[in-house]
Enzyme design. Structure first.
Site, PDB file in Angstrom:
ATOM      1  N   ASN A   1     -65.575 -14.001  11.891  1.00  0.00           N
ATOM      2  CA  ASN A   1     -66.285 -12.557  12.058  1.00  0.00           C
ATOM      3  C   ASN A   1     -67.169 -12.125  10.972  1.00  0.00           C
ATOM      4  O   ASN A   1     -66.710 -11.889   9.934  1.00  0.00           O
ATOM      5  CB  ASN A   1     -65.182 -11.667  12.212  1.00  0.00           C
ATOM      6  CG  ASN A   1     -65.532 -10.116  12.500  1.00  0.00           C
ATOM      7  OD1 ASN A   1     -66.497  -9.543  12.448  1.00  0.00           O
ATOM      8  ND2 ASN A   1     -64.351  -9.400  12.910  1.00  0.00           N
TER       9      ASN A   1
ATOM     10  N   CYS B   1     -68.210  -3.203  12.112  1.00  0.00           N
ATOM     11  CA  CYS B   1     -68.888  -4.276  13.190  1.00  0.00           C
ATOM     12  C   CYS B   1     -69.669  -3.492  14.244  1.00  0.00           C
ATOM     13  O   CYS B   1     -70.299  -4.235  14.832  1.00  0.00           O
ATOM     14  CB  CYS B   1     -67.614  -4.678  13.801  1.00  0.00           C
ATOM     15  SG  CYS B   1     -66.425  -5.384  12.494  1.00  0.00           S
TER      16      CYS B   1
ATOM     17  N   HIS C   1     -69.736  -8.421  20.256  1.00  0.00           N
ATOM     18  CA  HIS C   1     -69.163  -8.674  18.674  1.00  0.00           C
ATOM     19  C   HIS C   1     -68.285  -9.874  18.679  1.00  0.00           C
ATOM     20  O   HIS C   1     -67.315 -10.149  19.575  1.00  0.00           O
ATOM     21  CB  HIS C   1     -68.625  -7.561  18.242  1.00  0.00           C
ATOM     22  CG  HIS C   1     -67.975  -7.458  17.027  1.00  0.00           C
ATOM     23  ND1 HIS C   1     -68.345  -8.323  15.913  1.00  0.00           N
ATOM     24  CD2 HIS C   1     -66.957  -7.245  16.425  1.00  0.00           C
ATOM     25  CE1 HIS C   1     -67.750  -8.291  14.771  1.00  0.00           C
ATOM     26  NE2 HIS C   1     -66.758  -7.668  15.208  1.00  0.00           N
TER      27      HIS C   1
HETATM   28  O1  UT7 Z   1     -63.841  -6.934  14.050  1.00  0.00           O
HETATM   29  C1  UT7 Z   1     -63.059  -6.099  14.016  1.00  0.00           C
HETATM   30  C2  UT7 Z   1     -61.668  -6.528  13.184  1.00  0.00           C
HETATM   31  N1  UT7 Z   1     -60.921  -7.276  13.455  1.00  0.00           N
HETATM   32  C3  UT7 Z   1     -60.323  -7.637  14.554  1.00  0.00           C
HETATM   33  O2  UT7 Z   1     -60.683  -7.023  15.680  1.00  0.00           O
HETATM   34  C4  UT7 Z   1     -58.908  -8.372  14.898  1.00  0.00           C
HETATM   35  C5  UT7 Z   1     -58.263  -8.131  15.981  1.00  0.00           C
HETATM   36  N2  UT7 Z   1     -56.998  -8.852  15.989  1.00  0.00           N
HETATM   37  C6  UT7 Z   1     -56.853 -10.165  16.080  1.00  0.00           C
HETATM   38  O3  UT7 Z   1     -57.857 -10.761  16.218  1.00  0.00           O
HETATM   39  C7  UT7 Z   1     -55.663 -10.896  16.171  1.00  0.00           C
HETATM   40  O4  UT7 Z   1     -54.501  -9.702  16.119  1.00  0.00           O
HETATM   41  C8  UT7 Z   1     -55.462 -11.757  14.766  1.00  0.00           C
HETATM   42  C9  UT7 Z   1     -56.030 -12.915  14.798  1.00  0.00           C
HETATM   43  C10 UT7 Z   1     -55.582 -10.968  13.682  1.00  0.00           C
HETATM   44  C11 UT7 Z   1     -53.728 -11.871  14.897  1.00  0.00           C
HETATM   45  O5  UT7 Z   1     -53.562 -12.711  16.073  1.00  0.00           O
HETATM   46  P1  UT7 Z   1     -51.879 -12.439  16.868  1.00  0.00           P
HETATM   47  O6  UT7 Z   1     -51.923 -13.230  17.949  1.00  0.00           O
HETATM   48  O7  UT7 Z   1     -52.273 -10.962  17.013  1.00  0.00           O
HETATM   49  O8  UT7 Z   1     -50.901 -12.769  15.739  1.00  0.00           O
HETATM   50  P2  UT7 Z   1     -50.017 -11.720  15.086  1.00  0.00           P
HETATM   51  O9  UT7 Z   1     -50.550 -10.878  14.168  1.00  0.00           O
HETATM   52  O10 UT7 Z   1     -49.067 -11.202  16.209  1.00  0.00           O
HETATM   53  O11 UT7 Z   1     -49.096 -13.076  14.305  1.00  0.00           O
HETATM   54  C12 UT7 Z   1     -48.365 -13.840  14.879  1.00  0.00           C
HETATM   55  C13 UT7 Z   1     -47.641 -14.983  13.725  1.00  0.00           C
HETATM   56  C14 UT7 Z   1     -46.795 -13.945  12.748  1.00  0.00           C
HETATM   57  O12 UT7 Z   1     -45.798 -14.705  12.485  1.00  0.00           O
HETATM   58  P3  UT7 Z   1     -44.276 -14.224  12.857  1.00  0.00           P
HETATM   59  O13 UT7 Z   1     -44.311 -12.690  12.359  1.00  0.00           O
HETATM   60  O14 UT7 Z   1     -44.676 -14.275  14.594  1.00  0.00           O
HETATM   61  O15 UT7 Z   1     -43.392 -15.114  12.387  1.00  0.00           O
HETATM   62  C15 UT7 Z   1     -47.946 -13.855  11.563  1.00  0.00           C
HETATM   63  O16 UT7 Z   1     -47.204 -13.835  10.479  1.00  0.00           O
HETATM   64  O17 UT7 Z   1     -48.673 -15.564  13.105  1.00  0.00           O
HETATM   65  C16 UT7 Z   1     -48.419 -15.502  11.877  1.00  0.00           C
HETATM   66  N3  UT7 Z   1     -49.804 -15.489  11.405  1.00  0.00           N
HETATM   67  C17 UT7 Z   1     -50.292 -16.763  10.966  1.00  0.00           C
HETATM   68  N4  UT7 Z   1     -49.837 -17.980  10.927  1.00  0.00           N
HETATM   69  C18 UT7 Z   1     -50.617 -19.000  10.490  1.00  0.00           C
HETATM   70  C19 UT7 Z   1     -50.753 -14.500  10.915  1.00  0.00           C
HETATM   71  N5  UT7 Z   1     -51.853 -15.116  10.260  1.00  0.00           N
HETATM   72  C20 UT7 Z   1     -51.609 -16.423  10.379  1.00  0.00           C
HETATM   73  C21 UT7 Z   1     -52.453 -17.449   9.948  1.00  0.00           C
HETATM   74  N6  UT7 Z   1     -51.870 -18.565   9.993  1.00  0.00           N
HETATM   75  N7  UT7 Z   1     -53.700 -17.200   9.483  1.00  0.00           N
END
Ligand code: UT7
Length: 354
Positions: free
Chosen positions: A290, A120, A260
């Site tokens: 993204n 990115c 970004h």
């Molecule tokens: O360009 C560079 C590359 N990417 C990034 O920079 C991404 C950086 N990270 C992020 O943007 C965030 O960490 C994410 C958007 C990827 C995830 O958000 P988060 O607030 O960190 O969520 P999490 O991974 O802690 O997940 C929270 C919950 C989990 O469930 P449990 O374990 O709490 O029951 C996940 O399984 O949300 C669940 N979850 C979803 N639920 C519904 C994860 N993805 C989804 C989804 N829909 N698509």
């Protein structure tokens, strides 16, 4: 710290262009494929939809239209391009390079062309390279393009990643400028220790493709998003702060900031730490998701064509991504008012603006 000493010649952006494929995939569409919801995606990421390449569109096809538009804005012909720097994680093929395929399609007959893999951060790295080439007198016209067809390496059974990414291309033409005009400071970093946080495990020399790697879905993106999040905010703030210091500017001296577009919460975190006016921060993640290396040049082109950048404006860019890589840039905008630029768009280019 005193301002960075000028290289021999200044470097500035003479034209920008973008292209996103026609097909739009909404959060509701994704909720039909994996266990997710529009509410979760909007609340956790700010994304509402993303554009997806047609089956017959590869990265070079997207890049071609963005580059044609950027060259038209700059009033230059493809034959005048000296270097094509193509930033991507999703080239058409490994060999030949995507840049060479683009060079042929564009008719950039005298250009050197090569791919750059900085995820990115690729567009910011590309600006740094272009500045070096132009400043040192190696090239006069450098086309920097960020392009991705991430939908080809996204696992649409993995809700952690498939909701995030989209396809698109953005380009900028870099030309010599008076010393001190255009690009001011560029800051670039990497840390391979973080490599496994965002990876495509198989397919090339470490784990060549086998039926087992394909069955294991190892050719798709895997990401530990939670680990990336704090790193993303910290790295963009630090890198942009360094560039601001080198330019002798405070954050609110910026007229526009283009981060970004990985997550609206990351963008807000960076903006808040810099105490930057929200009206100065470009956000389009809701419409594109993204798009990795393409996200900054797509947002830049939108800002230019919407008249958000005028000559003399101070612009800041910041990015982070897989590798890990991160970086930032500051520049003074030199291009004139956008009215004439709109007329320069090639009529043949296909695009849906949503
Ligand atoms: O360009 C560079 C590359 N990417 C990034 O920079 C991404 C950086 N990270 C992020 O943007 C965030 O960490 C994410 C958007 C990827 C995830 O958000 P988060 O607030 O960190 O969520 P999490 O991974 O802690 O997940 C929270 C919950 C989990 O469930 P449990 O374990 O709490 O029951 C996940 O399984 O949300 C669940 N979850 C979803 N639920 C519904 C994860 N993805 C989804 C989804 N829909 N698509």
């Amino acid at each position: 710290m005193s301002p960075q000493p000028d290289v021999i010649r200044g470097t500035s952006i003479a034209g920008t262009g973008r292209y996103v494929p026609e097909r739009v995939m909404t959060n509701h569409d994704l909720a039909q494929i994996v266990e997710t919801s529009d509410e979760w995606i909007v609340e956790r990421t700010g994304i509402r939809q993303r554009h997806i390449a047609a089956p017959d569109q590869a990265s070079s096809d997207l890049a071609l239209i963005a580059c044609q538009r950027a060259l038209a804005m700059a009033g230059l012909e493809p034959g005048q391009v000296d270097h094509i720097v193509l930033a991507t994680t999703t080239p058409d093929r490994i060999l030949p390079s995507c840049a060479c395929t683009l060079q042929q399609k564009l008719g950039a007959t005298r250009a050197a062309a090569y791919d750059m893999f900085a995820a990115c951060t690729g567009f910011v790295y590309g600006l740094g390279l272009a500045r070096g080439l132009i400043g040192a007198g190696v090239a006069d016209t450098v086309l920097v393009v960020g392009v991705e067809t991430l939908s080809r390496i996204v696992d649409y059974t993995d809700r952690n990643t498939c909701v995030l990414f989209g396809d698109g291309a953005g380009a900028a033409v870099l030309r010599p400028a008076a010393p001190g005009e255009g690009l001011h400071a560029i800051d670039m970093h990497s840390d391979g220790e973080l490599g496994e946080v965002l990876e495509v495990p198989s397919g090339i020399s470490r784990n060549p493709a086998t039926t087992a790697t394909v069955a294991g879905r190892e050719h798709f993106i895997r990401m530990q998003g939670k680990k990336l999040f704090p790193f993303a905010v910290r790295s963009m703030v630090e890198s942009l702060s360094l560039c601001l210091e080198r330019s002798g500017w405070a954050a609110n001296d910026l007229d526009l900031f283009i981060p970004h577009q990985a997550n609206l919460r990351i963008i807000d975190g960076v903006r808040e730490r810099l105490a930057l006016d929200p009206a100065k921060c470009v956000v389009n993640i809701d419409r594109y998701g993204n798009t990795s290396s393409a996200s900054i040049p797509i947002a830049l082109d939108e800002a230019v064509r919407a008249g958000r950048l005028q000559p003399g404006h101070k612009l800041g860019l910041a990015a982070f991504g897989g590798g890990a890589t991160w970086g930032a840039a500051t520049m003074t905008w030199t291009l004139p008012a956008p009215a004439a630029m709109r007329e320069a768009e090639p009529a043949a280019a296909r695009e849906v603006t949503t």
